[in-house]
Design a protein around this motif. Structure first.
Motif, PDB file in Angstrom:
ATOM      1  N   PRO A 282      11.491  15.094   0.768  1.00  0.00           N
ATOM      2  CA  PRO A 282      12.425  14.442   1.684  1.00  0.00           C
ATOM      3  C   PRO A 282      12.983  13.160   1.049  1.00  0.00           C
ATOM      4  N   ALA A 283      14.224  12.852   1.335  1.00  0.00           N
ATOM      5  CA  ALA A 283      14.898  11.702   0.718  1.00  0.00           C
ATOM      6  C   ALA A 283      14.108  10.403   0.898  1.00  0.00           C
ATOM      7  N   LEU A 284      13.530  10.192   2.069  1.00  0.00           N
ATOM      8  CA  LEU A 284      12.767   8.965   2.312  1.00  0.00           C
ATOM      9  C   LEU A 284      11.522   8.849   1.436  1.00  0.00           C
ATOM     10  N   LEU A 285      11.053   9.968   0.898  1.00  0.00           N
ATOM     11  CA  LEU A 285       9.827   9.952   0.103  1.00  0.00           C
ATOM     12  C   LEU A 285      10.084   9.956  -1.401  1.00  0.00           C
TER      13      LEU A 285
ATOM     14  N   TRP B 150      -2.666  12.543  -0.629  1.00  0.00           N
ATOM     15  CA  TRP B 150      -1.493  13.244  -0.123  1.00  0.00           C
ATOM     16  C   TRP B 150      -0.250  12.925  -0.958  1.00  0.00           C
ATOM     17  N   LEU B 151      -0.030  11.673  -1.298  1.00  0.00           N
ATOM     18  CA  LEU B 151       1.133  11.283  -2.096  1.00  0.00           C
ATOM     19  C   LEU B 151       1.047  11.885  -3.495  1.00  0.00           C
ATOM     20  N   GLY B 152      -0.126  11.900  -4.080  1.00  0.00           N
ATOM     21  CA  GLY B 152      -0.311  12.513  -5.396  1.00  0.00           C
ATOM     22  C   GLY B 152      -0.002  13.999  -5.377  1.00  0.00           C
ATOM     23  N   ILE B 153      -0.401  14.671  -4.320  1.00  0.00           N
ATOM     24  CA  ILE B 153      -0.118  16.103  -4.178  1.00  0.00           C
ATOM     25  C   ILE B 153       1.389  16.327  -4.076  1.00  0.00           C
ATOM     26  N   LEU B 154       2.064  15.518  -3.277  1.00  0.00           N
ATOM     27  CA  LEU B 154       3.518  15.626  -3.154  1.00  0.00           C
ATOM     28  C   LEU B 154       4.183  15.372  -4.508  1.00  0.00           C
ATOM     29  N   ALA B 155       3.722  14.364  -5.230  1.00  0.00           N
ATOM     30  CA  ALA B 155       4.292  14.058  -6.546  1.00  0.00           C
ATOM     31  C   ALA B 155       4.116  15.241  -7.493  1.00  0.00           C
TER      32      ALA B 155
ATOM     33  N   ASP C 212       0.862  -1.184   0.000  1.00  0.00           N
ATOM     34  CA  ASP C 212       0.000   0.000   0.000  1.00  0.00           C
ATOM     35  C   ASP C 212       0.900   1.236   0.000  1.00  0.00           C
ATOM     36  N   LEU C 213       1.028   1.844  -1.168  1.00  0.00           N
ATOM     37  CA  LEU C 213       1.981   2.934  -1.355  1.00  0.00           C
ATOM     38  C   LEU C 213       1.643   4.156  -0.510  1.00  0.00           C
ATOM     39  N   GLU C 214       0.370   4.495  -0.409  1.00  0.00           N
ATOM     40  CA  GLU C 214      -0.013   5.667   0.376  1.00  0.00           C
ATOM     41  C   GLU C 214       0.264   5.470   1.865  1.00  0.00           C
ATOM     42  N   ASP C 215      -0.075   4.293   2.402  1.00  0.00           N
ATOM     43  CA  ASP C 215       0.202   4.018   3.818  1.00  0.00           C
ATOM     44  C   ASP C 215       1.698   4.092   4.102  1.00  0.00           C
ATOM     45  N   ALA C 216       2.491   3.499   3.219  1.00  0.00           N
ATOM     46  CA  ALA C 216       3.940   3.531   3.406  1.00  0.00           C
ATOM     47  C   ALA C 216       4.465   4.957   3.326  1.00  0.00           C
TER      48      ALA C 216
ATOM     49  N   PRO D  57       8.885   6.455  -3.016  1.00  0.00           N
ATOM     50  CA  PRO D  57       7.443   6.307  -3.195  1.00  0.00           C
ATOM     51  C   PRO D  57       6.851   7.302  -4.200  1.00  0.00           C
ATOM     52  N   VAL D  58       7.400   8.500  -4.260  1.00  0.00           N
ATOM     53  CA  VAL D  58       6.909   9.482  -5.231  1.00  0.00           C
ATOM     54  C   VAL D  58       7.134   8.967  -6.646  1.00  0.00           C
ATOM     55  N   ILE D  59       8.325   8.465  -6.927  1.00  0.00           N
ATOM     56  CA  ILE D  59       8.621   7.962  -8.266  1.00  0.00           C
ATOM     57  C   ILE D  59       7.787   6.717  -8.565  1.00  0.00           C
ATOM     58  N   MET D  60       7.609   5.848  -7.593  1.00  0.00           N
ATOM     59  CA  MET D  60       6.755   4.679  -7.811  1.00  0.00           C
ATOM     60  C   MET D  60       5.329   5.120  -8.149  1.00  0.00           C
ATOM     61  N   TYR D  61       4.837   6.109  -7.452  1.00  0.00           N
ATOM     62  CA  TYR D  61       3.496   6.630  -7.709  1.00  0.00           C
ATOM     63  C   TYR D  61       3.387   7.133  -9.151  1.00  0.00           C
ATOM     64  N   VAL D  62       4.385   7.901  -9.574  1.00  0.00           N
ATOM     65  CA  VAL D  62       4.375   8.458 -10.928  1.00  0.00           C
ATOM     66  C   VAL D  62       4.422   7.343 -11.975  1.00  0.00           C
ATOM     67  N   VAL D  63       5.263   6.348 -11.746  1.00  0.00           N
ATOM     68  CA  VAL D  63       5.373   5.233 -12.685  1.00  0.00           C
ATOM     69  C   VAL D  63       4.043   4.487 -12.787  1.00  0.00           C
TER      70      VAL D  63
END
Length: 125
Positions: free
Chosen positions: A98-101, A58-63, A35-39, A104-110
């Protein structure tokens, strides 16, 4: 919910054997059963962020905040070809994410589709 398979995690992991921050993020995604958003929320909290947990996008907004970097032609071509080794460390080094994110941001985009994600900032021809 954006679901990542174990095969997708393994594909990313193979490119980041020497990048511990990406490996930490991938482990968190695996621990959240893909679950990408939870992670991403767990990683954001670990990175000192305070994500709006009630906002499922939230992850989509960050991306989208990182779109100007992600959609550069040199990175876009790499992403279309399944090469993530350059963009994740580059994005992590910016002040946008942030480096830790970055992973997941790139995975979301892919998973969303590079061309669809970048379309809003593509030049009109």
């Amino acid at each position: 919910m954006t679901q990542v398979t174990l095969a997708e995690i393994a594909r990313f992991r193979s490119q980041f054997a020497d990048y511990p921050t990406a490996l930490q993020a991938l482990q968190a995604i695996e621990d959240c059963e893909g679950d990408l958003e939870d992670a991403a929320i767990a990683l954001a909290i670990r990175a000192g962020q305070q994500p709006e947990i009630a906002n499922s996008d939230w992850l989509g907004i960050l991306a989208r905040k990182c779109r100007s970097v992600i959609c550069r032609s040199e990175f876009r071509d790499d992403l279309l070809n399944g090469n993530f080794a350059e963009i994740v460390p580059y994005l992590a080094a910016t002040s946008l994410c942030p480096a830790l994110l970055a992973t997941p941001v790139i995975m979301y985009v892919v998973l969303e589709g590079i061309n669809d994600f970048c379309h809003p900032i593509d030049p009109v021809v």
